[in-house]
Write a protein that holds these residues in place. Structure first.
Motif, short mmCIF file in Angstrom:
data_model
loop_
_atom_site.label_atom_id
_atom_site.label_comp_id
_atom_site.label_asym_id
_atom_site.label_seq_id
_atom_site.Cartn_x
_atom_site.Cartn_y
_atom_site.Cartn_z
N LEU A 18 39.68 36.02 47.30
CA LEU A 18 39.07 36.11 46.08
C LEU A 18 38.64 34.77 44.43
CD1 LEU A 18 38.51 38.80 44.09
CD2 LEU A 18 40.78 38.59 43.08
N ALA A 19 39.74 33.93 44.94
CA ALA A 19 39.14 32.54 43.52
C ALA A 19 37.95 32.67 43.46
CB ALA A 19 40.66 31.68 44.32
N PRO A 20 37.26 32.06 43.94
CA PRO A 20 35.43 32.00 44.17
C PRO A 20 35.17 33.53 43.10
CG PRO A 20 36.27 30.85 46.23
CD PRO A 20 37.00 32.13 45.29
N ALA A 29 41.52 41.98 40.38
CA ALA A 29 42.50 40.62 40.31
C ALA A 29 43.65 40.84 39.80
CB ALA A 29 41.56 39.24 39.81
N ALA A 30 44.20 41.77 38.84
CA ALA A 30 44.77 42.54 37.79
C ALA A 30 45.83 43.65 38.88
CB ALA A 30 44.66 42.78 36.95
N ILE A 227 43.85 36.18 37.51
CA ILE A 227 45.41 35.49 38.09
C ILE A 227 44.29 34.71 38.34
CG2 ILE A 227 45.38 34.03 40.47
CD1 ILE A 227 44.95 36.94 42.28
N ASN A 228 43.10 34.67 37.47
CA ASN A 228 42.89 32.93 37.26
C ASN A 228 41.67 33.33 35.61
OD1 ASN A 228 44.12 30.86 38.89
ND2 ASN A 228 42.04 31.54 40.23
N THR A 261 46.57 29.38 28.55
CA THR A 261 46.87 29.51 29.54
C THR A 261 46.64 29.07 30.92
OG1 THR A 261 45.84 32.33 29.88
CG2 THR A 261 47.75 32.99 28.77
N ASN A 262 45.29 28.44 30.40
CA ASN A 262 44.56 28.34 31.86
C ASN A 262 43.82 28.85 32.52
OD1 ASN A 262 45.62 25.34 31.32
ND2 ASN A 262 47.65 25.75 32.00
#
Length: 297
Positions: A18-20, A29-30, A227-228, A261-262
């Motif tokens: 999922l990241a990209p 994502a949540a 997540i990101n 939180t980056n």
């Protein structure tokens, strides 16, 4: 090609896949971040053993959230989205698989990247499922610190983090926001509906309000913490207090908190809401794609 329900030990593979694409589907994502049940994975064959097995993801509980990289088209100038080259498969096989999964389902809403959503709508039409209303949005992303507004707040203005005790002060702005930005045109928005959404925001999300002479005149909040990425929503200024850079100051404050939180920041704005689109560009957001929310009876 099969649909398999994710098990707990597979979530690391799912998060990496999922990241990209996460900024297209922060709400999904949540849910994945919490390792919620009902995460469905589209896999090449019949099992999920490694990341390369995954073709797409979705979550369905009356509301459908999805991530289908093979259907996403890059927005002009966007370089962060990688090319996704799945193994050869017939789109008709995917359509048949999805049609069989959703046959007889009570779909209330689809929310996600426009091209992927349109693919689901094509399949649903053959199931006699058609939305009665669709909102189309521009998806916008922020990677760096937001820009400062042209004018500072006056000494009588203050931005504060809001909690459950601020419910009464925020209710009117929340209802006006839902009517203007969320609800289908002509739909009556009840106080009960607003109460549910506002209580959930104050309990689970970041919510900031701008107080002018101790009166709440503008608000902004997150509506999905992934997540990101974090998605901002609920941005609304009382009509009598506009053109004071209140929304700019509020969004900037929320962005600064998120960036600590980056995580990165995204939001979506109605396709024809040019003033809001221009505002977010001034803050530092860039257009990154298109998004749709479709409502069914």
């Amino acid at each position: 090609m099969q649909i398999v329900t994710a098990t707990e030990n597979q979530f690391s593979l799912i998060e990496a896949f999922l990241a990209p694409y996460e900024y297209y589907c922060v709400q999904l994502a949540a849910i994945i971040r919490k390792k919620t049940e009902k995460i469905e994975v589209l896999v090449k064959n019949d099992s999920l053993e490694k990341g390369d097995d995954i073709l797409g993801l979705f979550y369905f509980d009356k509301i459908l959230l999805h991530c289908l990289p093979f259907a996403i088209k890059k927005a002009k100038g966007i370089i962060c989205l990688p090319d996704f080259r799945p193994p050869e498969f017939e789109l008709s096989d995917f359509e048949a698989l999805i049609a069989n999964y959703f046959k007889g389902s009570n779909v209330r809403c689809i929310s996600g990247e426009k091209n992927s959503t349109d693919l689901f709508l094509k399949i649903f039409k053959n199931l006699q499922l058609e939305p009665y209303y669709t909102n189309t949005y521009k998806l916008m992303t922020l990677y760096n610190q937001p820009f400062e507004p042209p004018e500072p707040l006056s000494c009588d203005d203050e931005i504060r983090r809001c909690y459950t005790q601020d419910y009464d002060s925020l209710f009117d702005l929340q209802k006006k926001y839902i009517i203007k930005e969320v609800a289908p045109a002509g739909k009556q928005v009840s106080d009960a509906e607003c109460a549910i959404s506002l209580k959930k925001i104050l309990k689970e999300q970041l919510c900031f309000a701008l107080f002018s002479d101790e009166e709440v005149v503008a608000k902004a909040n997150t509506n999905a913490i992934g997540i990101n990425w974090v998605q901002i929503g609920g941005v609304y200024t009382h009509p009598l207090y506009r053109r004071n850079y209140y929304a700019w100051n509020l969004v900037r404050a929320v962005c600064q908190r998120i960036l600590k939180t980056n995580r990165k920041v995204c939001l979506y704005v109605k396709e024809k809401n040019n003033p809001a689109h221009i505002l977010y560009q001034h803050i530092g957001f860039s257009e990154s794609g298109m998004y749709e929310i479709c409502y069914f009876n």
